[in-house]
Design an enzyme around this catalytic site. Structure first.
Site, PDB file in Angstrom:
ATOM      1  CB  SER A 166      -0.959  -0.011   1.190  1.00 19.40           C
ATOM      2  OG  SER A 166      -0.284  -0.244   2.415  1.00 19.40           O
ATOM      3  N   PRO A 189      -0.016   2.093   5.279  1.00 14.62           N
ATOM      4  CG  PRO A 189       1.043   3.184   3.530  1.00 14.62           C
ATOM      5  CD  PRO A 189       1.221   2.046   4.486  1.00 14.62           C
ATOM      6  CE1 TYR A 190      -6.237  -3.537   3.586  1.00  9.68           C
ATOM      7  CE2 TYR A 190      -5.197  -4.044   5.687  1.00  9.68           C
ATOM      8  CZ  TYR A 190      -6.217  -4.244   4.780  1.00  9.68           C
ATOM      9  OH  TYR A 190      -7.208  -5.142   5.060  1.00  9.68           O
ATOM     10  N   GLY A 191      -3.585   0.020   6.594  1.00  7.89           N
ATOM     11  CA  GLY A 191      -4.234   0.095   7.907  1.00  7.89           C
ATOM     12  C   GLY A 191      -4.890   1.449   8.137  1.00  7.89           C
ATOM     13  CB  THR A 241      -7.303   2.915   3.571  1.00  5.30           C
ATOM     14  OG1 THR A 241      -6.892   1.542   3.517  1.00  5.30           O
ATOM     15  CG2 THR A 241      -6.294   3.781   2.848  1.00  5.30           C
TER      16      THR A 241
END
Ligand code: UGA
Length: 315
Positions: A88, A148-150, A152
């Site tokens: 991510s 960054p995934y976390g 979102t």
């Protein structure tokens, strides 16, 4: 009941659709069929559902006419999203914000206009915690994502909570802890490991293998979804869905070696940015509110996935 499942062609989504149909519900599935992993697997997942009580819409949640699709729907299970903690970074972040944040906001806005919806279950993630302040981590502990995934997934969870607070949208967020089992995504550890065991290929480990995960069997995650829909809990609730395994990747490899009766060939490489050292969820809240507890232990679940890998990848 009439249920709408987003991400219906994915690993958790397709398993959930089958359970809902088996329980006698009518299901509409939506999936954008993105190519993060093999689209042929997603097509096979949809074909395996069968068309009795199931209708499928291929499309992007950021473009579809959601208000029309939601007419008469009682339960929404929002499983769609761009997964993967390690991919991510950089330019790809835009894919994550669009699929995880924008699509959730658009769906929540549509739900505001539909008065039949009794529950909106959101597939959140243990990645909201990052390297947590304590283990087992409680829902009220400060989230501090490492990827960054976390970020979102946490943003979308916050959106669910504030649509609940401001407009009474009946949301429940389930924080899944590393889901595994037959049909798991091909970028995830257990599918890679079991496939390598079956084909006698090398297993690549990111880091020294001492990272710990609270692995959770897919049927248990599906059961948490069904309970979240059926049992009343305050709008905006957030629950951990954690299998209770607390096992290191090296311990998983030992178990897999034993179950497959092979000596695994393992390569250790660099740790990847975004990977946390440990996840572990306290499940008191979901047990008290929904009567949920994990039913499938790691040995049994890994054996199921190994059997699936033998059929799927074996010669
Ligand atoms: C998983 C999912 O991929 C996320 O979408 C989800 O949000 C997250 O769980 C979650 O719990 O919230 P992850 O824990 O990284 O993320 O799941 P796996 O891909 O199964 O990896 C487990 C561990 O094995 C990680 O430490 C990873 O670095 C390691 N791994 C994975 C390897 O060493 N080699 C591999 O080939 C794959």
């Amino acid at each position: 009941m009439r249920a709408l499942v987003t991400g219906a062609a994915g690993f958790v989504g397709s398993t959930l659709v089958k359970r809902l149909i088996q329980d006698g519900h009518d299901v509409i599935g939506i999936d954008a069929m993105t190519d993060y992993y093999e689209v042929s697997i997603k097509r096979a997942n949809i074909s395996s559902i069968g068309l009795d009580r199931f209708s499928f819409v291929e499309g992007d949640l950021n473009k579809l006419d959601l208000v029309s699709l939601l007419q008469g729907v009682d339960w929404i299970f929002h499983q769609a999203g761009q997964p993967g903690v390690r991919k991510s970074w950089g330019e790809d972040f835009a894919i994550y914000t669009r699929a995880n944040v924008d699509a959730t906001q658009r769906l929540l806005e549509a739900v505001r206009q539909i008065d039949t919806v009794k529950r909106f279950v959101y597939a959140s993630s243990s990645s909201v915690y990052g390297d947590a302040e304590r283990y087992p981590t409680q829902e009220t502990d400060r989230p501090q994502p490492m990827s960054p995934y976390g970020v979102t997934k946490l943003s979308a969870e916050h959106l669910c909570c504030l649509y609940a607070e401001n407009f009474g949208v009946p949301t429940v967020s389930l924080r899944y802890f590393t889901v595994y089992g037959p049909g798991q995504r091909t970028d995830m550890a257990f599918t890679r490991f079991t496939k390598a065991a079956v084909l006698d290929e090398k297993i690549q480990i990111y880091g020294n293998g001492e990272q710990i995960r609270d692995f959770t069997y897919v049927d248990d995650v599906v059961d948490a979804n069904v309970r979240a829909a059926q049992i009343d809990s305050p709008a905006g609730s957030v629950f951990n869905v954690a299998g209770g395994s607390n096992t290191s990747v090296n311990e998983v490899l030992d178990l897999l070696g034993e179950l497959s009766e092979t000596s695994l060939s393992v390569d250790y490489g660099e740790k990847i940015a975004g990977d946390v050292y440990r996840t572990g969820g306290n499940t008191d809240q979901i047990r008290n509110a929904l009567g949920w507890s994990a039913q499938v232990g790691l040995r049994e679940g890994l054996e199921q996935q190994l059997n699936w890998a033998r059929t799927t990848f074996g010669g």
